[in-house]
Scaffold this motif. Structure first.
Motif, PDB file in Angstrom:
ATOM      1  N   GLU A   1      60.489  29.133  39.346  1.00 56.81           N
ATOM      2  CA  GLU A   1      60.162  28.480  40.416  1.00 56.81           C
ATOM      3  C   GLU A   1      60.607  26.855  40.292  1.00 56.81           C
ATOM      4  OE1 GLU A   1      59.128  29.709  43.330  1.00 56.81           O
ATOM      5  OE2 GLU A   1      58.999  31.961  42.321  1.00 56.81           O
ATOM      6  N   GLY A   2      61.130  26.633  39.254  1.00 53.23           N
ATOM      7  CA  GLY A   2      61.553  25.229  38.958  1.00 53.23           C
ATOM      8  C   GLY A   2      60.517  24.456  38.690  1.00 53.23           C
ATOM      9  N   LEU A   3      59.254  24.789  38.190  1.00 51.41           N
ATOM     10  CA  LEU A   3      57.995  23.797  37.926  1.00 51.41           C
ATOM     11  C   LEU A   3      58.046  23.569  36.540  1.00 51.41           C
ATOM     12  CD1 LEU A   3      56.015  25.997  40.217  1.00 51.41           C
ATOM     13  CD2 LEU A   3      56.215  23.726  40.677  1.00 51.41           C
ATOM     14  N   ARG A   4      57.798  22.147  36.323  1.00 53.96           N
ATOM     15  CA  ARG A   4      57.381  22.118  34.755  1.00 53.96           C
ATOM     16  C   ARG A   4      56.047  22.069  34.379  1.00 53.96           C
ATOM     17  NH1 ARG A   4      60.029  17.627  32.411  1.00 53.96           N
ATOM     18  NH2 ARG A   4      58.360  16.224  31.943  1.00 53.96           N
ATOM     19  N   ILE A   5      55.870  22.997  33.106  1.00 50.05           N
ATOM     20  CA  ILE A   5      54.805  23.468  32.598  1.00 50.05           C
ATOM     21  C   ILE A   5      54.836  23.458  31.060  1.00 50.05           C
ATOM     22  CG2 ILE A   5      55.877  25.841  32.684  1.00 50.05           C
ATOM     23  CD1 ILE A   5      52.819  26.966  33.073  1.00 50.05           C
ATOM     24  N   PHE A   6      53.809  23.021  30.413  1.00 51.04           N
ATOM     25  CA  PHE A   6      53.581  22.803  29.108  1.00 51.04           C
ATOM     26  C   PHE A   6      52.964  24.269  28.694  1.00 51.04           C
ATOM     27  CE2 PHE A   6      50.817  21.884  25.388  1.00 51.04           C
ATOM     28  CZ  PHE A   6      51.712  21.514  24.644  1.00 51.04           C
ATOM     29  N   GLY A   7      53.643  24.802  27.640  1.00 46.79           N
ATOM     30  CA  GLY A   7      53.240  26.125  26.800  1.00 46.79           C
ATOM     31  C   GLY A   7      54.356  26.870  26.578  1.00 46.79           C
ATOM     32  N   PRO A   8      54.303  27.753  25.513  1.00 47.27           N
ATOM     33  CA  PRO A   8      55.416  28.686  25.261  1.00 47.27           C
ATOM     34  C   PRO A   8      55.550  29.631  26.281  1.00 47.27           C
ATOM     35  CG  PRO A   8      53.429  29.226  24.199  1.00 47.27           C
ATOM     36  CD  PRO A   8      53.232  28.002  24.831  1.00 47.27           C
ATOM     37  N   ARG A   9      57.060  30.150  26.574  1.00 45.69           N
ATOM     38  CA  ARG A   9      57.506  31.133  27.115  1.00 45.69           C
ATOM     39  C   ARG A   9      56.777  32.548  26.558  1.00 45.69           C
ATOM     40  NH1 ARG A   9      63.329  29.160  27.022  1.00 45.69           N
ATOM     41  NH2 ARG A   9      63.102  27.381  28.458  1.00 45.69           N
ATOM     42  N   LYS A  10      57.068  33.525  27.415  1.00 45.55           N
ATOM     43  CA  LYS A  10      56.406  34.817  27.151  1.00 45.55           C
ATOM     44  C   LYS A  10      56.934  35.458  25.555  1.00 45.55           C
ATOM     45  CE  LYS A  10      55.580  39.377  28.479  1.00 45.55           C
ATOM     46  NZ  LYS A  10      55.252  40.376  29.760  1.00 45.55           N
ATOM     47  N   ASN A  11      58.247  35.211  25.434  1.00 42.80           N
ATOM     48  CA  ASN A  11      59.047  35.373  24.265  1.00 42.80           C
ATOM     49  C   ASN A  11      58.659  34.832  22.944  1.00 42.80           C
ATOM     50  OD1 ASN A  11      60.525  33.306  24.552  1.00 42.80           O
ATOM     51  ND2 ASN A  11      62.505  34.298  24.331  1.00 42.80           N
ATOM     52  N   ALA A  12      57.806  33.651  23.176  1.00 41.88           N
ATOM     53  CA  ALA A  12      57.409  32.888  22.141  1.00 41.88           C
ATOM     54  C   ALA A  12      55.988  32.951  22.175  1.00 41.88           C
ATOM     55  CB  ALA A  12      57.920  31.224  22.137  1.00 41.88           C
ATOM     56  N   ALA A  13      55.314  32.962  22.903  1.00 38.36           N
ATOM     57  CA  ALA A  13      53.746  33.283  22.940  1.00 38.36           C
ATOM     58  C   ALA A  13      53.222  34.742  22.081  1.00 38.36           C
ATOM     59  CB  ALA A  13      53.235  33.469  24.362  1.00 38.36           C
ATOM     60  N   ILE A  14      54.389  35.503  22.035  1.00 35.33           N
ATOM     61  CA  ILE A  14      54.363  36.529  21.166  1.00 35.33           C
ATOM     62  C   ILE A  14      53.681  36.431  19.885  1.00 35.33           C
ATOM     63  CG2 ILE A  14      56.572  36.808  20.436  1.00 35.33           C
ATOM     64  CD1 ILE A  14      56.445  39.842  20.654  1.00 35.33           C
ATOM     65  N   LEU A  15      54.091  35.294  19.455  1.00 33.30           N
ATOM     66  CA  LEU A  15      53.514  34.595  17.958  1.00 33.30           C
ATOM     67  C   LEU A  15      51.981  34.920  17.968  1.00 33.30           C
ATOM     68  CD1 LEU A  15      54.809  33.268  15.383  1.00 33.30           C
ATOM     69  CD2 LEU A  15      54.060  31.164  16.401  1.00 33.30           C
ATOM     70  N   GLU A  16      51.190  34.862  19.171  1.00 34.34           N
ATOM     71  CA  GLU A  16      49.691  35.037  19.164  1.00 34.34           C
ATOM     72  C   GLU A  16      49.622  36.523  19.468  1.00 34.34           C
ATOM     73  OE1 GLU A  16      47.037  32.272  21.012  1.00 34.34           O
ATOM     74  OE2 GLU A  16      45.604  33.547  20.857  1.00 34.34           O
ATOM     75  N   GLY A  17      50.495  36.858  20.705  1.00 35.36           N
ATOM     76  CA  GLY A  17      50.059  38.105  21.409  1.00 35.36           C
ATOM     77  C   GLY A  17      50.285  39.432  20.566  1.00 35.36           C
ATOM     78  N   SER A  18      51.073  39.359  19.507  1.00 36.92           N
ATOM     79  CA  SER A  18      51.284  40.494  18.628  1.00 36.92           C
ATOM     80  C   SER A  18      51.068  40.027  17.194  1.00 36.92           C
ATOM     81  CB  SER A  18      52.667  41.198  18.826  1.00 36.92           C
ATOM     82  OG  SER A  18      52.863  42.023  17.793  1.00 36.92           O
ATOM     83  N   LYS A  19      49.950  40.568  16.505  1.00 33.71           N
ATOM     84  CA  LYS A  19      49.907  40.294  15.004  1.00 33.71           C
ATOM     85  C   LYS A  19      51.131  41.001  14.183  1.00 33.71           C
ATOM     86  CE  LYS A  19      45.152  39.333  15.245  1.00 33.71           C
ATOM     87  NZ  LYS A  19      44.997  38.080  15.061  1.00 33.71           N
ATOM     88  N   ALA A  20      51.409  42.123  14.841  1.00 37.01           N
ATOM     89  CA  ALA A  20      52.613  42.822  13.800  1.00 37.01           C
ATOM     90  C   ALA A  20      53.752  42.139  14.127  1.00 37.01           C
ATOM     91  CB  ALA A  20      52.722  44.157  14.701  1.00 37.01           C
ATOM     92  N   PHE A  21      54.246  41.528  15.234  1.00 38.92           N
ATOM     93  CA  PHE A  21      55.387  40.486  15.426  1.00 38.92           C
ATOM     94  C   PHE A  21      54.997  39.492  14.566  1.00 38.92           C
ATOM     95  CE2 PHE A  21      57.182  36.675  16.806  1.00 38.92           C
ATOM     96  CZ  PHE A  21      58.288  37.060  17.036  1.00 38.92           C
ATOM     97  N   SER A  22      54.050  38.831  14.379  1.00 37.78           N
ATOM     98  CA  SER A  22      53.946  37.652  13.512  1.00 37.78           C
ATOM     99  C   SER A  22      53.965  37.901  12.305  1.00 37.78           C
ATOM    100  CB  SER A  22      52.760  36.663  13.914  1.00 37.78           C
ATOM    101  OG  SER A  22      51.496  37.231  13.635  1.00 37.78           O
TER     102      SER A  22
END
Ligand code: AMP
Ligand code: GLY
Length: 424
Positions: free
Chosen positions: A85-106
């Motif tokens: 939507e063209g909005l500025r936001i502080f935080g990781p995108r979904k493909n980077a938040a997977i660092l927490e979202g999946s322990k198998a990934f990390s």
């Protein structure tokens, strides 16, 4: 610049308090917020998982920056929705938040890029997990549900029977829901735990000061796991040698690994570390500020936090130097009796005003609400009382003195937050 914060706990209260000190900050909003946050920000009744509504609100109110405190919206992709939507936001995108979202990934990431962590295997079939336990495991051993489980998806099992029951609990009975579709089985490690929160812009990483959490409900680290019963900062166990090792082998290595995977990480990476006899190892990554680590880290931070958030979003973190006060902070969490299992809500909280004008003391609200013009309890963790001091001992003494002024029915706290510092 008007700013929207997403979340409703003590961490978000600490964020709102810190953001409000920035000369760059205009009006603050918090969705959904709580009774303490309301002092700094207008609370907006939109849930943290209502991404479209949040983005529409940000557009309508011309929000210049949104800051996400919680893990669920990050892992669910709130940043991607805002960016579309063209909005500025502080935080990781979904493909980077997977660092927490999946322990198998990390775990796979750490293995591929030689980042020190416990030896492990990933499983998506309970039979294979049980077979592995029967043939190859040594005990104690650690079982982890792959996905988000409110910090509760980790089981430390002393023997084969307990571990087999654990596998069934996670993968078959789905004790932690979908988070248990996959699991990690890993080596049990021993040592001091240290949390290091850091800012990352996709390329550069700047570690903040350190903290230590107290996850168990009871004194002496007994009882059930909680969201965190208290913290202190800095950790005296994080020596210059440990820091050098982590900078060399863990922090930049993680940011580089994520970039190499096409998942540049912009936001906060929280390193849960264990200082083992063989050196520091990563226990877990989180993709956000810690709660209640934030409540002791931000009161010691000298920088304008909005400037740092913008540098993360813009990829200019290399132009920032983080600075922390040469002091210490201790946060004691006041919880509702019975937490983390069953507890009552709606109890009037008294004594908050007596700490209001203290520069060295902040009362961060976690689970509070307004009712009939009064502030009442509305969650398991109710308040985090943070005091700063010249050193850890004086900060701890001040925090335990300050909590005496606050009162609500059923109030519960640990009496040994920061006790580990006596061993230094
Ligand atoms: P995590 O959510 O991965 O940080 O795990 C929660 C807690 O479980 C940690 O803070 C540690 O106290 C403990 N833990 C996790 N992994 C291990 C491990 N491999 N060895 C020993 N304790 C662990
Ligand atoms: N205090 C631990 C966490 O925020 O996950």
């Amino acid at each position: 610049m008007d700013i929207l914060i997403i979340g409703s706990g003590g961490r978000e209260h600490a964020l709102a308090w810190k953001i409000a000190q920035s000369p760059k900050a205009g009006k603050l909003y918090c969705a959904p917020g709580n009774a303490g946050i309301a002092e700094f920000a207008e609370c907006v009744p939109i849930g943290a998982m209502e991404f479209e509504k949040l983005a529409a609100f940000a557009k309508e109110h011309q929000i210049g920056l949104t800051v996400v405190g919680m893990d669920d919206p990050l892992v669910g992709g709130v940043v991607d929705v805002f960016e579309r939507e063209g909005l500025r936001i502080f935080g990781p995108r979904k493909n980077a938040a997977i660092l927490e979202g999946s322990k198998a990934f990390s775990k796979d990431l750490m293995k591929k890029y030689n980042i020190p962590t416990a030896a492990y295997e990933n499983f998506d079939d309970p039979k294979a997990a049980i077979e592995y336990l029967e043939k190859e495991a040594s005990f104690p051993i650690v079982l982890k549900a792959d996905g988000l489980a409110l910090g509760k998806g980790v089981l430390i099992c002393q023997d084969l029977e307990e571990a087999k029951a654990g596998v069934r609990e996670i993968m078959e009975d789905k004790h932690f829901g979908e988070a248990g579709n996959r699991m990690v089985i890993e080596e049990f490690m021993t040592g001091r735990e240290v949390s290091v929160l850091s800012f990352a812009d996709g390329k550069t990483i700047l570690p903040m000061t350190t903290a230590q959490d107290h996850k168990r409900a009871g004194d002496g680290d007994t009882g059930l796991n909680t969201g965190g019963m208290g913290t202190f900062s800095p950790s005296p166990f994080y020596t210059p040698e440990v820091e050098e090792f982590c900078r060399k082998y863990i922090f930049q290595a993680t940011v580089d690994a994520m970039a190499a995977e096409g998942r540049p990480f912009q936001g906060v990476i929280f390193f849960g570390l264990m200082l083992t006899p063989k050196g520091p190892r990563v226990l877990e990554y989180n993709a956000r500020f810690g709660d209640p680590e934030t409540q002791v880290v931000l009161p010691r931070m000298k920088n304008d936090i909005v400037e740092v958030f913008e540098a993360c979003v813009d990829g200019t973190l290399d132009q920032i130097t983080l600075e922390f006060e040469d002091n210490a902070a201790v946060c004691v969490v006041l919880a509702s009796g019975g937490y983390p299992v069953a507890y009552e809500k709606g109890k009037e909280i008294r004594g908050l005003e007596s700490l209001k004008d203290r520069d060295d003391c902040m009362v961060f609200h976690a689970g509070t609400a307004f009712k009939d013009g009064k502030i009442v309890t509305s969650g398991g963790r109710v308040l985090g009382v943070t005091c700063t001091g010249a050193d850890l001992k004086s900060a701890r003494a001040a925090a335990y003195e300050a909590v005496k002024s606050i009162e609500f029915e059923g109030q519960y706290m640990r009496s040994d937050i920061g006790k580990a510092i006596d061993e230094c």
